[in-house]
Design a protein around this motif. Structure first.
Motif, PDB file in Angstrom:
ATOM      1  N   ILE A 158       0.744  -1.302   0.109  1.00 46.34           N
ATOM      2  CA  ILE A 158      -0.055   0.051  -0.152  1.00 46.34           C
ATOM      3  C   ILE A 158       0.836   0.995   0.000  1.00 46.34           C
ATOM      4  N   GLY A 159       0.610   1.983  -0.490  1.00 50.00           N
ATOM      5  CA  GLY A 159       0.840   3.615  -0.770  1.00 50.00           C
ATOM      6  C   GLY A 159       0.518   4.666  -0.805  1.00 50.00           C
ATOM      7  N   HIS A 160       0.818   6.181  -0.369  1.00 53.26           N
ATOM      8  CA  HIS A 160       0.065   7.105  -1.137  1.00 53.26           C
ATOM      9  C   HIS A 160       0.268   7.663  -2.466  1.00 53.26           C
ATOM     10  N   GLY A 161      -1.674   7.120  -2.707  1.00 59.16           N
ATOM     11  CA  GLY A 161      -1.530   6.821  -3.888  1.00 59.16           C
ATOM     12  C   GLY A 161      -1.376   5.784  -4.701  1.00 59.16           C
ATOM     13  N   SER A 162      -1.730   4.985  -5.973  1.00 53.81           N
ATOM     14  CA  SER A 162      -1.082   4.153  -6.478  1.00 53.81           C
ATOM     15  C   SER A 162       0.522   4.259  -7.110  1.00 53.81           C
ATOM     16  N   ASP A 163       0.802   5.794  -6.909  1.00 53.08           N
ATOM     17  CA  ASP A 163       2.368   6.580  -7.604  1.00 53.08           C
ATOM     18  C   ASP A 163       3.368   6.340  -6.932  1.00 53.08           C
ATOM     19  N   SER A 164       3.112   5.964  -5.177  1.00 54.75           N
ATOM     20  CA  SER A 164       4.376   5.951  -4.833  1.00 54.75           C
ATOM     21  C   SER A 164       4.021   4.564  -4.628  1.00 54.75           C
ATOM     22  N   VAL A 165       3.444   2.964  -5.244  1.00 55.58           N
ATOM     23  CA  VAL A 165       3.770   2.170  -5.381  1.00 55.58           C
ATOM     24  C   VAL A 165       4.129   1.704  -6.943  1.00 55.58           C
ATOM     25  N   ILE A 166       4.373   2.894  -8.296  1.00 57.79           N
ATOM     26  CA  ILE A 166       4.831   2.879  -9.283  1.00 57.79           C
ATOM     27  C   ILE A 166       6.038   2.453  -9.148  1.00 57.79           C
ATOM     28  N   LYS A 167       6.407   3.819  -7.921  1.00 55.80           N
ATOM     29  CA  LYS A 167       7.579   4.516  -7.600  1.00 55.80           C
ATOM     30  C   LYS A 167       8.479   3.547  -7.555  1.00 55.80           C
ATOM     31  N   ASN A 168       7.976   2.466  -6.506  1.00 52.80           N
ATOM     32  CA  ASN A 168       8.927   1.851  -5.707  1.00 52.80           C
ATOM     33  C   ASN A 168       9.075   0.729  -6.599  1.00 52.80           C
ATOM     34  N   VAL A 169       8.415  -0.242  -7.305  1.00 49.65           N
ATOM     35  CA  VAL A 169       8.964  -0.618  -8.676  1.00 49.65           C
ATOM     36  C   VAL A 169      10.127  -0.451  -9.382  1.00 49.65           C
ATOM     37  N   PHE A 170       9.301   1.004  -9.767  1.00 46.28           N
ATOM     38  CA  PHE A 170      11.062   1.739 -10.597  1.00 46.28           C
ATOM     39  C   PHE A 170      12.069   1.211  -9.748  1.00 46.28           C
ATOM     40  N   GLU A 171      12.149   1.308  -8.744  1.00 43.77           N
ATOM     41  CA  GLU A 171      13.347   1.622  -7.292  1.00 43.77           C
ATOM     42  C   GLU A 171      14.186   0.072  -7.175  1.00 43.77           C
ATOM     43  N   CYS A 172      13.027  -0.975  -7.196  1.00 40.29           N
ATOM     44  CA  CYS A 172      13.549  -2.377  -7.065  1.00 40.29           C
ATOM     45  C   CYS A 172      13.674  -2.986  -8.433  1.00 40.29           C
ATOM     46  N   PHE A 173      13.154  -2.711  -9.962  1.00 37.07           N
ATOM     47  CA  PHE A 173      13.671  -3.296 -10.984  1.00 37.07           C
ATOM     48  C   PHE A 173      14.203  -2.486 -12.163  1.00 37.07           C
ATOM     49  N   VAL A 174      14.808  -1.565 -11.876  1.00 42.30           N
ATOM     50  CA  VAL A 174      15.089  -0.362 -12.911  1.00 42.30           C
ATOM     51  C   VAL A 174      16.372   0.243 -12.466  1.00 42.30           C
ATOM     52  N   SER A 175      17.739  -0.226 -13.217  1.00 39.34           N
ATOM     53  CA  SER A 175      18.535   0.927 -12.870  1.00 39.34           C
ATOM     54  C   SER A 175      19.547   1.389 -13.891  1.00 39.34           C
ATOM     55  N   GLU A 176      20.433   1.920 -14.321  1.00 30.11           N
ATOM     56  CA  GLU A 176      21.128   2.514 -14.572  1.00 30.11           C
ATOM     57  C   GLU A 176      21.383   1.363 -15.851  1.00 30.11           C
ATOM     58  N   ARG A 194      -3.451  -0.616  -7.936  1.00 34.98           N
ATOM     59  CA  ARG A 194      -4.756   0.285  -7.822  1.00 34.98           C
ATOM     60  C   ARG A 194      -4.789   1.626  -7.246  1.00 34.98           C
ATOM     61  N   THR A 195      -6.146   2.070  -7.618  1.00 37.68           N
ATOM     62  CA  THR A 195      -6.658   3.638  -7.102  1.00 37.68           C
ATOM     63  C   THR A 195      -7.482   3.777  -6.017  1.00 37.68           C
ATOM     64  N   PHE A 196      -7.688   4.959  -5.747  1.00 36.88           N
ATOM     65  CA  PHE A 196      -8.980   4.648  -4.568  1.00 36.88           C
ATOM     66  C   PHE A 196      -9.414   6.505  -4.555  1.00 36.88           C
ATOM     67  N   SER A 197      -8.024   6.896  -5.894  1.00 35.79           N
ATOM     68  CA  SER A 197      -8.456   7.925  -6.412  1.00 35.79           C
ATOM     69  C   SER A 197      -9.797   8.582  -7.490  1.00 35.79           C
ATOM     70  N   LYS A 198     -10.115   6.857  -8.292  1.00 38.84           N
ATOM     71  CA  LYS A 198     -11.061   7.457  -9.761  1.00 38.84           C
ATOM     72  C   LYS A 198     -11.658   7.241  -9.500  1.00 38.84           C
ATOM     73  N   ALA A 199     -12.238   5.936  -9.041  1.00 34.61           N
ATOM     74  CA  ALA A 199     -13.728   5.302  -9.150  1.00 34.61           C
ATOM     75  C   ALA A 199     -14.249   5.827  -7.491  1.00 34.61           C
ATOM     76  N   ALA A 200     -13.462   5.464  -6.451  1.00 30.01           N
ATOM     77  CA  ALA A 200     -13.901   5.922  -5.403  1.00 30.01           C
ATOM     78  C   ALA A 200     -13.612   6.959  -4.949  1.00 30.01           C
ATOM     79  N   GLY A 201     -13.030   7.552  -6.232  1.00 32.46           N
ATOM     80  CA  GLY A 201     -12.956   9.730  -5.393  1.00 32.46           C
ATOM     81  C   GLY A 201     -12.381  10.176  -4.526  1.00 32.46           C
ATOM     82  N   SER A 202     -11.710   9.479  -4.324  1.00 35.80           N
ATOM     83  CA  SER A 202     -11.172  10.073  -2.862  1.00 35.80           C
ATOM     84  C   SER A 202      -9.092  10.688  -3.393  1.00 35.80           C
ATOM     85  N   ALA A 203      -9.065  11.592  -4.509  1.00 30.18           N
ATOM     86  CA  ALA A 203      -8.083  11.762  -4.480  1.00 30.18           C
ATOM     87  C   ALA A 203      -7.413  12.064  -3.575  1.00 30.18           C
TER      88      ALA A 203
END
Length: 334
Positions: free
Chosen positions: A77-95, A206-215
């Motif tokens: 879980i994260g502060h928006g799905s955007d933070s989870v996406i950033k964590n994915v990049f930190e784990c799987f993407v390197s220089e 997934r995010t609660f910002s769109k269908a759940a309307g809780s941006a």
């Protein structure tokens, strides 16, 4: 001052915050207030300790687990799905590694890739759709991450054959992130949310910002196999969300029928708007999200919308987010 010089090449576009009082139909936000009883439940259940104490992260995961029917060990879980996406990049993407995505895409995919000093390969649209064969062809031995949103943002077309991408990536030992921010609005798509059981190289956000309307509450989550979830736990912040956010999440998932009613109303309104605009002679591109693109650009001055172009058309279009409110519907149909 010593810093990472490659950051000089990253361009961030600052969003325009609408003037107070305008009807906000530019950012896929919920347009009308929540039912009064829902808000009262939240306020009544909110405790002073939700602000004073650090948030109970394990409780939040446990409650979400029951809602999405996924084991807690497979949730991030994260502060928006955007933070989870950033964590994915930190784990799987390197220089020097390669990230494959679409063009256009959610802007942060490219930015996170640039931050990690990766090669970002953005595959252009083909025939007004995400080019799945083009994405598969772009995956090579240097590719460590493929990122697609489904339905695709910012255009809104559904990727019905996303599993072909996942399988192709698996053959190259490559991770796939499927961003399902708008999935609740697209009944055409079977969700990938439980596919972690079949594929060890996929995470679905997934995010609660769109269908759940809780941006404004900033809550999102990712679902993946335990090995991937454990990796993501190593790079996340100590406390990804707040106490009030946890309480709001609990209220929303315990009243999910209201979310479904909102999604149904937005969907009905969308097809009514499309019908009316086409009768008026405007062109409409139906995004399977909570917006459309239309050549109508003249709206009431009380409405805040977004102008854009489409990958196959350089004319000015309006990306119009669909309201659920009846009075707003009357304004945009004038």
């Amino acid at each position: 001052m010593r810093y990472q010089k490659h950051l000089n090449d990253i361009e961030r576009v600052k969003g325009v915050y609408p003037e107070p009082g305008l009807i906000r139909l530019a950012s896929a936000e919920r347009d009308e207030p929540y039912p009064k009883r829902l808000w009262e439940i939240f306020i009544d259940n909110l405790q002073e300790t939700d602000v004073r104490y650090y948030p109970d992260f394990d409780y939040a995961v446990k409650e979400l687990s029951k809602h999405v029917q996924v084991p807690p060990q497979c949730l991030t879980i994260g502060h928006g799905s955007d933070s989870v996406i950033k964590n994915v990049f930190e784990c799987f993407v390197s220089e020097g590694s390669k990230v494959v995505t679409t063009d256009p895409c959610f802007l942060m995919y490219k930015i996170y890739g640039q931050i990690r000093k990766a090669e970002v390969c953005a595959v252009p649209y083909s025939d007004k759709r995400v080019d799945v064969p083009g994405i598969i062809d772009a995956i090579d031995d240097n590719t460590t991450l493929v990122v697609v949103s489904n339905p695709s943002s910012p255009i809104g077309d559904p990727i019905l054959d996303v599993e072909n991408i996942i399988r192709a990536a698996a053959r190259k030992n490559c991770m796939v992130l499927v961003d399902e921010a708008y999935a609740e609005f697209c009944r055409l798509l079977p969700s990938m949310i439980h596919k972690y059981k079949d594929y060890g190289n996929v995470i679905v956000t997934r995010t609660f910002s769109k269908a759940a309307g809780s941006a404004g509450m900033r809550f999102g989550y990712g679902v993946s196999g335990r090995a991937v979830t454990n990796l993501l736990a190593k790079v996340k912040s100590i406390y990804e969300i707040t106490g009030p956010t946890i309480e709001w999440m609990r209220v929303i998932i315990n009243n999910w029928d209201l979310v479904e009613e909102y999604v149904a109303q937005v969907t009905r309104n969308k097809y009514h708007i499309i019908e009316q605009y086409e009768k008026q002679g405007y062109e409409v591109h139906n995004g399977h999200c909570n917006w459309i693109h239309t050549t109508k650009t003249d709206f009431d001055k009380s409405i805040h919308t977004k102008r854009c172009t489409l990958p196959w058309d350089d004319r000015q279009w309006t990306r119009l987010c669909i309201p659920s409110d009846e009075k707003t519907m009357e304004l945009i149909l004038r």
